[in-house]
Design an enzyme around this catalytic site. Structure first.
Site, mmCIF file in Angstrom:
data_model
loop_
_atom_site.group_PDB
_atom_site.id
_atom_site.type_symbol
_atom_site.label_atom_id
_atom_site.label_comp_id
_atom_site.label_asym_id
_atom_site.label_seq_id
_atom_site.Cartn_x
_atom_site.Cartn_y
_atom_site.Cartn_z
ATOM 1 N N GLY A 41 -20.914 -36.984 7.108
ATOM 2 C CA GLY A 41 -20.051 -37.211 8.103
ATOM 3 C C GLY A 41 -21.125 -36.509 9.684
ATOM 4 C CB THR A 86 -22.933 -29.579 2.127
ATOM 5 O OG1 THR A 86 -22.039 -29.346 2.495
ATOM 6 C CG2 THR A 86 -23.709 -30.136 4.052
ATOM 7 N N GLY A 111 -21.722 -23.655 6.949
ATOM 8 C CA GLY A 111 -20.876 -23.645 5.898
ATOM 9 C C GLY A 111 -21.166 -22.999 4.780
ATOM 10 C CD GLU A 159 -26.047 -28.405 13.231
ATOM 11 O OE1 GLU A 159 -26.510 -27.704 13.155
ATOM 12 O OE2 GLU A 159 -25.392 -29.711 12.357
#
Lengths: 211, 729
Positions: B238, B467, B508, B689
């Site tokens: 994504g 992830t 998340g 990130e």
């Protein structure tokens, strides 16, 4: 493993899982005996041998091998990432050689031995390359993974067969396995999650086991 | 559960399962092709039809006419939906442009119709027969041309007197950097299968944020959210592109309504890059003033970007508020209106392009000061928010990241004089950059079930976009309930499950596992009560509940029926009192061909300080993946803008180049030992990130060290190097 089991159950509650071939009987009735001048699709019969099983299909001649596998045989392990031969997610083995299945029409593969990711192994009975990808975390989102694994299996075969690549230092000597050979040969399989470093490790381990 | 005090000891600290390098629990399904992605749901009883989109071929203007007659009569066509057929649609609260355009066209390849047919081949062929004429309007497509009219705004953040301090600084840098538009280019295209049952809509899709999608699908279609169910258990990548509802969901829903049958649609790859979102290009001006001792006295970072009307800027300046010390500061964004496709979040929005610029500037400034780039960063470390010194960082180990990395990478052997290290025809260079990304936390819920077999099932609408959510959630529940991971079942990505944090902004892992922790705390209490234990004394281990001499199997608690509890973690004020951020040091070695300027990355190392690492195997994969994307951003990724016609020209995976196997060497990641009790009961933060933040600048700084050429315009392609190479005529 309960996690997997329950996911399967979850899926079945909603819609029947991807492995079933039952939908073959429910394919829309677009069948025409012959191409029609009015622009109706040209249909033809084709017999595809996939993972050792023969399938007789009547198929729109525009159908790629990838779409025949995914939409008609419901073998959705081969992925559509670009449909233009740019990403490698659809890689399958045809007579042992790797092919982007989006770049070949289904009707061109009559009589060929097609192996998809589903033919290499199952969750209960994994192929050594599938095992190594799990161990080395050679994936993240999983979408390019079947293509990487099919390519990975074929690449080790190519090196063993002495087929040279762009980075082979000496064409008069046998090809030897190296990180550079793996990276060069695997470069048609994009992994946007960036698992490349781990994929090389997985392939190296499998190659070592093969000796 | 409210999390508003620093965490003390809890069962997660046992680290029997959490913190271990467990293989992905969804691995066997993914490596065998058995995981079901959005386009892959089959129901033999449903008369599934195929949708294919039609996109605008102008960037701005109006549709003058649409001739659907040939398409309608094409073989197999079941329905065609345009804005006219769709009726009045709303717009999702997180969308900038509408997802079905017409008659107004807001950007190139905005969807203007969906053609539904019996087969994919028929839908595609018929879509090509839709004939459209346009009244084209003049658009603005060139950020550079728009930049000059855009100066300081009221939203600029000022600390002290930047202009004065900068003017008085002994050593100054004032440079401008640019980053191009970038595409997420995840491997799975946006895809959806929509089916109506009366007025109830179910969409099997590929989306990071399930609850957001429910809300925005409902808003777009003007139906109650209660009538929308979204299912997305597997997502083929994504990177922010699937945070929001995109045209595939809406076209599938409208097509299905018109056809009276389930319809599925995948956005064709060449359509996707202009139809969906991208990371907007930036122009960044950075000014740094320092004393001769290397201490920064003034720092300013201004960023220009463009977006459609009502769109947001690419916030490339935010990290500069927090990363380095300095009494006088200025940051600000300037937003141009551009008629390119919608700009929106891509992995580490803001920091990714911001650090690509700032961390070159730091390298340049270190050189001007005659300081080692690591020492310059160390001198300017701060343990408090420089704009508000009363507010400390919860945990900040940037200096340790740099020191550990320097030792491991062999930094001491680097020659600071550029262009001095040779390896045959290759010019060799080493570069470093700091990585920084804030730790965001989001409310997150989960339901847990204990059955009579002693299996715990976790249900949450959290998503796994690669992830590792399935795995770390299973680890969390296993640790809390004292079970082996094989006794945990995890079900994700379904709006019938409790609303979670979702996947985005590297929030998340920490937030969603904290939600599962909260639900498990409740389940432990319920179990203890059921079995007659005092929940405070009860120990959950080895499938048993124990206290003193008494031990009872966990399954016993569910002998009369399944136990089901639900809870949500909510975050209080700790993120206000303490700045929560994650830190990294990125090291890169490159070799640049002295004749052709071809750049090859030879070694990469990232040292990360990001709280407790819940699973070192999957977390490492997050970081190496981000490092790979960083190489792409540094050396090859660029959506080329046609500034006359207003679109991205290289809109497929052949034209938009991303790193392939041959571009990426072995990568090394070190996680510093860290727990952050301010962050959550898990004491974790995000890494997904962080791994990208700063990597591009480390590559750029290595290229400079190799060649002496300072490229301030990404990507660093060979045309920007070749005429200036040492020895080039």
């Amino acid at each position: 493993m309960p996690i997997l089991h329950d996911l399967e159950l979850n899926r079945r509650d909603l819609m029947v899982g991807g492995g079933t071939l039952a939908a073959l009987t429910a394919v829309p009735a677009v069948v025409q005996a012959q191409p029609s001048p009015a622009g109706a699709p040209a249909l033809t019969k084709v017999s595809l041998t996939v993972n050792g099983q023969s399938h007789d299909l009547e198929i729109d001649i525009r159908t790629t091998l990838l779409d025949a596998l995914r939409e008609r045989l419901h073998l959705t392990g081969s992925k559509k990432g670009c449909d233009h031969g740019q990403c490698g997610a659809c890689t399958v083995l045809i007579d042992g050689r790797r092919v982007n299945s989006c770049l070949t029409l289904a009707i061109m593969n009559e009589g060929m031995e097609i192996t998809t990711i589903e033919g290499l192994g199952t969750p209960e009975n994994l192929h050594p390359m599938q095992e190594a990808f799990i161990k080395h975390d050679g994936y993240q989102c999983g979408y390019c993974t079947p293509g990487q694994i099919c390519s990975g299996v074929a690449v080790l075969g190519e090196i063993k067969a002495g087929i040279p690549s762009h980075v082979t230092p000496d064409l008069t000597q046998p090809v030897t396995l190296s990180d550079a050979e793996i990276r060069e040969r695997m470069s048609g399989n994009i992994c946007r999650c960036g698992a490349y470093s781990n994929i090389v490790e997985a392939m190296t381990e499998v190659a070592g086991r093969q000796g | 559960m409210k999390f508003d005090k620093p965490e003390t000891t809890n069962p997660i600290d046992q680290l029997k399962v959490v913190g271990q390098p467990v293989n992905r629990v969804d691995g066997p399904l993914k490596v065998t092709g058995a995981a079901t992605y959005a386009y892959e749901w089959h129901d033999p009883h449903a008369r599934l039809a195929y949708g294919y989109p039609v996109g605008s071929t102008i960037a701005k203007g109006r549709i003058a006419s649409m001739d659907l007659s040939r398409a309608r009569t094409a073989p197999g066509v079941v329905a065609i939906v345009t804005a006219k057929e769709a009726g009045q649609l709303g717009k999702g609260s997180r969308n900038t442009a509408t997802l079905l355009g017409g008659p107004e066209v807001e950007h190139y390849h905005q969807a203007i119709a969906v053609v539904v047919a019996e087969t994919f081949e028929q839908a595609r062929a018929a879509a090509a027969l839709v004939h459209v004429t346009y009244e084209e309007a003049e658009g603005r497509f060139d950020l550079t041309a728009e930049k000059d009219g855009l100066g300081p705004t009221e939203s600029d953040v000022k600390v002290g007197e930047f202009e004065t301090a900068f003017a008085e600084a002994a050593v100054r840098l004032d440079e401008t950097y640019t980053t191009p538009d970038q595409s997420h280019a995840m491997m799975e295209p946006h895809a959806s299968l929509a089916a109506w049952d009366g007025d109830k809509l179910t969409i099997w899709t590929s989306n990071q944020m399930i609850a957001w999608s429910v809300g925005d699908v409902a808003k777009t279609l003007k139906i109650p959210p209660a009538n929308v169910r979204v299912i997305s258990p597997y997502i083929g990548g994504g990177f922010g592109s699937k945070l929001f509802v995109r045209s595939d969901m809406i076209l599938a829903a409208l097509g299905s309504r018109a056809a009276g049958r389930p319809v599925k649609i995948a956005l064709p790859r060449p359509f996707l890059m202009n139809n969906t979102t991208h990371r907007p290009a930036t122009i960044q001006r950075i000014r740094i003033g320092a004393g001769r001792d290397g201490r920064i006295t003034a720092i300013a970072h201004e960023g220009w970007s463009g977006n459609l009307p009502d769109g947001d800027p690419e916030n490339a300046v935010d990290q500069t508020k927090l990363l380095y010390a300095g009494a006088h500061r200025l940051t600000g964004n300037r937003l141009a209106t551009l008629d390119l496709p919608e700009g929106n979040a891509m992995r580490a929005p803001g920091e990714a392009p911001g650090l690509m610029a700032l961390e070159i500037a730091m390298d340049e400034m270190a050189e001007r000061l005659g300081l080692d780039p690591i020492e310059f960063r160390v001198i300017n470390d701060t343990q408090v928010d420089p704009g508000n010194p009363a507010r400390p960082f919860s945990h900040r180990q940037l200096v340790e990241c740099l020191r550990v990395g320097a030792g491991r990478f062999g930094w001491a052997a680097r020659d600071a004089r550029p262009g001095t290290a040779r390896d045959g025809r290759w010019l060799k260079g080493i570069g470093v950059a700091a990585g920084f990304r804030n730790n965001l936390t989001m409310k997150s819920g989960a339901r847990v079930r204990l059955d009579r077999r002693g299996v715990v099932t976790v249900e949450t609408d959290m998503t796994d976009i690669g992830t590792g959510s399935y795995t770390i959630i299973a680890q969390t529940a296993a640790e809390m309930m004292g079970l082996p991971i094989e006794r945990i079942s995890v079900r994700l990505g379904d709006s019938s499950f409790p609303v979670s944090a979702g996947s985005g902004g590297q929030w998340g892992a920490n937030s969603a596992t904290a939600g599962v922790y909260a639900a498990c705390v409740k389940l432990r209490e319920t179990v203890a009560q059921r079995l007659g234990f005092n929940s405070k004394d009860a120990v959950f281990a080895d499938g048993e509940v124990r206290s003193g001499d008494r031990r009872v199997s966990l399954a016993q608690a569910a002998s009369d029926g399944e136990l089901v509890v639900e809870d949500t973690i909510e975050f209080g004020n700790l993120k206000k009192t303490h700045q929560q951020s994650t830190f990294a040091a990125h090291f890169v070695e490159v070799a640049v061909d002295a004749a052709t300027a071809e750049t090859r990355v030879r070694r990469m190392l990232s040292v990360c300080a990001a709280g407790r690492i819940l699973n070192p195997k999957t977390a490492r994969s997050q970081v190496i993946g981000a490092m790979t994307m960083g190489v792409g951003g540094a050396l090859m990724e660029e959506l080329a803008v046609d500034t006359r016609r207003g679109f991205f020209v290289n809109h497929d995976l052949a034209g938009y180049e991303v790193p392939v196997h041959a571009d990426i060497p072995h990568q090394e990641v070190i996680f510093l030992d860290e727990v952050d009790p301010m962050s959550s009961p898990m004491k974790a933060k995000g890494v997904g990130e962080l791994g990208l933040c700063g990597v591009g600048a480390a590559v750029a700084n290595a290229v400079y060290n190799a060649t002496g050429i300072r490229v301030r315009s990404y990507p660093i392609t060979l045309d920007k190097l070749i005429t200036q190479l040492p020895g080039a005529s």
